[in-house]
Design a protein around this motif. Structure first.
Motif, PDB file in Angstrom:
ATOM      1  N   ILE A  29       0.842  -1.205   0.000  1.00  0.00           N
ATOM      2  CA  ILE A  29       0.000   0.000   0.000  1.00  0.00           C
ATOM      3  C   ILE A  29       0.874   1.250   0.000  1.00  0.00           C
ATOM      4  CG2 ILE A  29      -1.688   1.333   1.306  1.00  0.00           C
ATOM      5  CD1 ILE A  29      -2.858  -1.115  -0.103  1.00  0.00           C
ATOM      6  N   ALA A  30       1.952   1.240   0.779  1.00  0.00           N
ATOM      7  CA  ALA A  30       2.853   2.399   0.825  1.00  0.00           C
ATOM      8  C   ALA A  30       3.483   2.649  -0.541  1.00  0.00           C
ATOM      9  CB  ALA A  30       3.929   2.173   1.880  1.00  0.00           C
ATOM     10  N   GLN A  31       3.893   1.571  -1.222  1.00  0.00           N
ATOM     11  CA  GLN A  31       4.487   1.717  -2.549  1.00  0.00           C
ATOM     12  C   GLN A  31       3.465   2.230  -3.562  1.00  0.00           C
ATOM     13  OE1 GLN A  31       6.249  -2.060  -3.537  1.00  0.00           O
ATOM     14  NE2 GLN A  31       8.044  -1.742  -2.217  1.00  0.00           N
ATOM     15  N   LEU A  32       2.223   1.760  -3.431  1.00  0.00           N
ATOM     16  CA  LEU A  32       1.163   2.224  -4.335  1.00  0.00           C
ATOM     17  C   LEU A  32       0.895   3.711  -4.112  1.00  0.00           C
ATOM     18  CD1 LEU A  32      -0.999   1.557  -6.466  1.00  0.00           C
ATOM     19  CD2 LEU A  32      -2.512   0.837  -4.590  1.00  0.00           C
ATOM     20  N   GLY A  71       1.491   9.242  -5.677  1.00  0.00           N
ATOM     21  CA  GLY A  71       1.712  10.548  -5.066  1.00  0.00           C
ATOM     22  C   GLY A  71       0.544  11.040  -4.248  1.00  0.00           C
ATOM     23  N   VAL A  72      -0.238  10.107  -3.682  1.00  0.00           N
ATOM     24  CA  VAL A  72      -1.410  10.482  -2.884  1.00  0.00           C
ATOM     25  C   VAL A  72      -1.528   9.543  -1.690  1.00  0.00           C
ATOM     26  CG1 VAL A  72      -2.686  11.346  -4.902  1.00  0.00           C
ATOM     27  CG2 VAL A  72      -2.977   8.961  -4.175  1.00  0.00           C
ATOM     28  N   SER A  73      -2.374   9.925  -0.738  1.00  0.00           N
ATOM     29  CA  SER A  73      -2.774   9.030   0.351  1.00  0.00           C
ATOM     30  C   SER A  73      -4.100   8.391  -0.023  1.00  0.00           C
ATOM     31  CB  SER A  73      -2.918   9.800   1.664  1.00  0.00           C
ATOM     32  OG  SER A  73      -1.665  10.296   2.083  1.00  0.00           O
ATOM     33  N   LEU A  74      -4.186   7.097   0.102  1.00  0.00           N
ATOM     34  CA  LEU A  74      -5.400   6.370  -0.298  1.00  0.00           C
ATOM     35  C   LEU A  74      -6.338   6.132   0.879  1.00  0.00           C
ATOM     36  CD1 LEU A  74      -3.716   3.731  -2.634  1.00  0.00           C
ATOM     37  CD2 LEU A  74      -4.993   5.777  -3.326  1.00  0.00           C
ATOM     38  N   PHE A  75      -5.789   6.110   2.095  1.00  0.00           N
ATOM     39  CA  PHE A  75      -6.593   5.804   3.276  1.00  0.00           C
ATOM     40  C   PHE A  75      -6.352   6.828   4.383  1.00  0.00           C
ATOM     41  CE2 PHE A  75      -5.531   1.580   1.452  1.00  0.00           C
ATOM     42  CZ  PHE A  75      -6.810   1.154   1.143  1.00  0.00           C
ATOM     43  N   GLU A  76      -7.379   7.026   5.165  1.00  0.00           N
ATOM     44  CA  GLU A  76      -7.243   7.704   6.450  1.00  0.00           C
ATOM     45  C   GLU A  76      -7.430   6.638   7.506  1.00  0.00           C
ATOM     46  OE1 GLU A  76     -10.095  10.812   6.614  1.00  0.00           O
ATOM     47  OE2 GLU A  76      -9.096  12.059   5.104  1.00  0.00           O
ATOM     48  N   ARG A  77      -6.444   6.462   8.352  1.00  0.00           N
ATOM     49  CA  ARG A  77      -6.458   5.380   9.330  1.00  0.00           C
ATOM     50  C   ARG A  77      -6.944   5.879  10.690  1.00  0.00           C
ATOM     51  NH1 ARG A  77      -2.624   5.217   5.632  1.00  0.00           N
ATOM     52  NH2 ARG A  77      -2.048   3.244   4.622  1.00  0.00           N
ATOM     53  N   SER A  78      -7.693   5.023  11.388  1.00  0.00           N
ATOM     54  CA  SER A  78      -8.195   5.355  12.723  1.00  0.00           C
ATOM     55  C   SER A  78      -8.266   4.082  13.555  1.00  0.00           C
ATOM     56  CB  SER A  78      -9.585   6.000  12.631  1.00  0.00           C
ATOM     57  OG  SER A  78     -10.541   5.046  12.202  1.00  0.00           O
ATOM     58  N   ILE A 112     -10.271   1.824   8.591  1.00  0.00           N
ATOM     59  CA  ILE A 112      -9.771   2.752   7.584  1.00  0.00           C
ATOM     60  C   ILE A 112     -10.931   3.399   6.844  1.00  0.00           C
ATOM     61  CG2 ILE A 112      -7.592   1.512   7.241  1.00  0.00           C
ATOM     62  CD1 ILE A 112      -8.894   0.296   4.724  1.00  0.00           C
ATOM     63  N   MET A 113     -10.661   4.544   6.258  1.00  0.00           N
ATOM     64  CA  MET A 113     -11.647   5.231   5.432  1.00  0.00           C
ATOM     65  C   MET A 113     -10.940   5.743   4.182  1.00  0.00           C
ATOM     66  SD  MET A 113     -14.250   8.325   6.469  1.00  0.00           S
ATOM     67  CE  MET A 113     -12.915   9.492   6.783  1.00  0.00           C
ATOM     68  N   LEU A 114     -11.550   5.545   3.050  1.00  0.00           N
ATOM     69  CA  LEU A 114     -10.940   5.969   1.798  1.00  0.00           C
ATOM     70  C   LEU A 114     -10.909   7.487   1.693  1.00  0.00           C
ATOM     71  CD1 LEU A 114     -12.539   3.442  -0.700  1.00  0.00           C
ATOM     72  CD2 LEU A 114     -10.109   3.638  -0.181  1.00  0.00           C
ATOM     73  N   THR A 115      -9.804   8.006   1.217  1.00  0.00           N
ATOM     74  CA  THR A 115      -9.718   9.423   0.852  1.00  0.00           C
ATOM     75  C   THR A 115     -10.421   9.609  -0.490  1.00  0.00           C
ATOM     76  OG1 THR A 115      -7.654   9.094  -0.356  1.00  0.00           O
ATOM     77  CG2 THR A 115      -7.488   9.593   2.004  1.00  0.00           C
ATOM     78  N   LEU A 130      -9.651   5.640  -7.081  1.00  0.00           N
ATOM     79  CA  LEU A 130      -8.942   4.423  -7.459  1.00  0.00           C
ATOM     80  C   LEU A 130      -9.835   3.198  -7.324  1.00  0.00           C
ATOM     81  CD1 LEU A 130      -6.357   2.980  -8.307  1.00  0.00           C
ATOM     82  CD2 LEU A 130      -5.714   2.851  -5.881  1.00  0.00           C
ATOM     83  N   LEU A 131     -10.674   3.167  -6.293  1.00  0.00           N
ATOM     84  CA  LEU A 131     -11.554   2.017  -6.074  1.00  0.00           C
ATOM     85  C   LEU A 131     -12.449   1.774  -7.283  1.00  0.00           C
ATOM     86  CD1 LEU A 131     -12.707  -0.188  -4.231  1.00  0.00           C
ATOM     87  CD2 LEU A 131     -14.267   1.537  -3.287  1.00  0.00           C
ATOM     88  N   HIS A 132     -12.994   2.843  -7.847  1.00  0.00           N
ATOM     89  CA  HIS A 132     -13.873   2.730  -9.013  1.00  0.00           C
ATOM     90  C   HIS A 132     -13.174   1.985 -10.142  1.00  0.00           C
ATOM     91  CE1 HIS A 132     -16.755   3.803 -12.106  1.00  0.00           C
ATOM     92  NE2 HIS A 132     -15.792   4.378 -12.805  1.00  0.00           N
ATOM     93  N   ARG A 133     -11.912   2.347 -10.410  1.00  0.00           N
ATOM     94  CA  ARG A 133     -11.164   1.695 -11.487  1.00  0.00           C
ATOM     95  C   ARG A 133     -10.632   0.331 -11.060  1.00  0.00           C
ATOM     96  NH1 ARG A 133     -12.602   3.957 -16.208  1.00  0.00           N
ATOM     97  NH2 ARG A 133     -12.484   6.232 -16.117  1.00  0.00           N
ATOM     98  N   ALA A 134     -10.256   0.211  -9.799  1.00  0.00           N
ATOM     99  CA  ALA A 134      -9.667  -1.040  -9.322  1.00  0.00           C
ATOM    100  C   ALA A 134     -10.646  -2.202  -9.422  1.00  0.00           C
ATOM    101  CB  ALA A 134      -9.192  -0.882  -7.876  1.00  0.00           C
ATOM    102  N   GLU A 135     -11.901  -1.945  -9.108  1.00  0.00           N
ATOM    103  CA  GLU A 135     -12.907  -3.010  -9.207  1.00  0.00           C
ATOM    104  C   GLU A 135     -13.062  -3.464 -10.651  1.00  0.00           C
ATOM    105  OE1 GLU A 135     -15.898  -2.090  -5.469  1.00  0.00           O
ATOM    106  OE2 GLU A 135     -16.120  -0.909  -7.302  1.00  0.00           O
TER     107      GLU A 135
END
Length: 298
Positions: free
Chosen positions: A37-40, A45-52, A56-59, A65-70
């Motif tokens: 995930i860090a390499q991705l 050049g972006v953060s994909l998740f907000e961690r708590s 996690i919650m998607l930025t 990215l999720l739209h295309r990844a699926e």
């Protein structure tokens, strides 16, 4: 270029709502998932998740990215299956979805014509409500959606084409043999009904019939979204329903159901196919559309 393995790792994390859950899903170590995930994120050049603490919650970038990844994940899965089928001389797989009535009206004849044209092919069919089908098209889970058309404007990235029109009729069983061949909705108000529950395009068209006739929707109704159950209840009782003629064609042909002309039914149900406008179709999906175009009643 994004590594497809990174896409699958990203999807595993999203689906399990945690890094550790993604690792379990993929059966790899948690540090391996964190590193992927860090390499991705670094590559994009972006953060994909907000961690708590709760997960996690998607930025916004992660949502994009999720739209295309699926879609990519679906393409990769189908590519593996397609290669295996091709080695056995089978075309496909083609994944389609649809509302029950639209599938019944269009798909059987298309399958018959395709079989005569190309022989063996792999087809997967699912029934879903209209709104689910749009989401499945976006995710790449299906290539074609068989739906009622002409009711509402589809999203900008979805193309809609109508292939057939089918008149609405009152459908009755043998216990209603005394009814005439043509009736007004106003004369049907005292009848007992079976009508659709889901507030999709099909129900909106039926509700529009009552509105056009300036009569209220009947009170004595069983709401049912299963076509098989609806037709079975009508066949075995005095209850009646409204269906497009093609949807009840099998039962009408053997005389267990009868179609009565509705005087106020001035419009027909239109049925067709939706697809992603900017997405290249598979060979089998293209051939399916060509078959529908060739056999179109319009």
């Amino acid at each position: 270029m994004i590594d497809p393995r990174a896409i699958r790792t990203f999807l595993a994390v999203v689906r399990s709502n945690s890094i550790s859950g993604g690792a379990r899903l993929l059966n790899i170590s948690q540090p391996s998932v964190s590193n992927a995930i860090a390499q991705l994120e670094q590559a994009l050049g972006v953060s994909l998740f907000e961690r708590s603490r709760t997960g996690i919650m998607l930025t916004p970038e992660g949502e994009a990215l999720l739209h295309r990844a699926e879609s990519i994940d679906s393409l990769l899965r189908d590519a593996e299956v397609e290669v295996k089928l091709a080695s056995a001389g089978v075309l496909g797989p083609l994944r389609v979805g649809g509302t029950p009535g639209a599938l019944v009206s269009l798909l059987p004849d298309a399958v018959r014509l395709l079989e005569a044209r190309i022989g063996q092919f792999a087809l997967h069919v699912v029934e879903r409500p209209d709104h689910d089908l749009v989401a499945m098209l976006h995710r790449g889970e299906i290539e074609l959606a068989f739906v009622t058309t002409g009711i509402e404007q589809p999203p900008e990235d979805i193309e809609e084409r109508t292939f057939s029109r089918d008149p609405f009729s009152l459908i009755v069983g043998r216990q209603n043999d005394h009814l005439p061949a043509r009736m007004s909705l106003e004369d049907m108000m005292a009848m007992r009904w079976v009508l659709p529950e889901a507030r999709g395009a099909f129900r909106r068209q039926i509700d529009a019939l009552f509105m056009a006739a300036n009569v209220p929707v009947p009170q004595d109704i069983i709401r049912c979204d299963s076509l098989l159950t609806t037709k079975a209840m009508v066949r075995g009782s005095q209850r009646v329903t409204i269906l497009p003629v093609q949807v009840a064609s099998a039962e009408l042909s053997i005389g267990v159901l009868r179609a009565i002309v509705i005087k106020e039914a001035k419009f027909s149900r239109s049925i067709g196919v939706r697809r992603m406008a900017d997405r290249r179709l598979s060979r089998l999906a293209t051939m399916m559309l060509e078959t529908l175009i060739h056999s179109s009643s319009l």
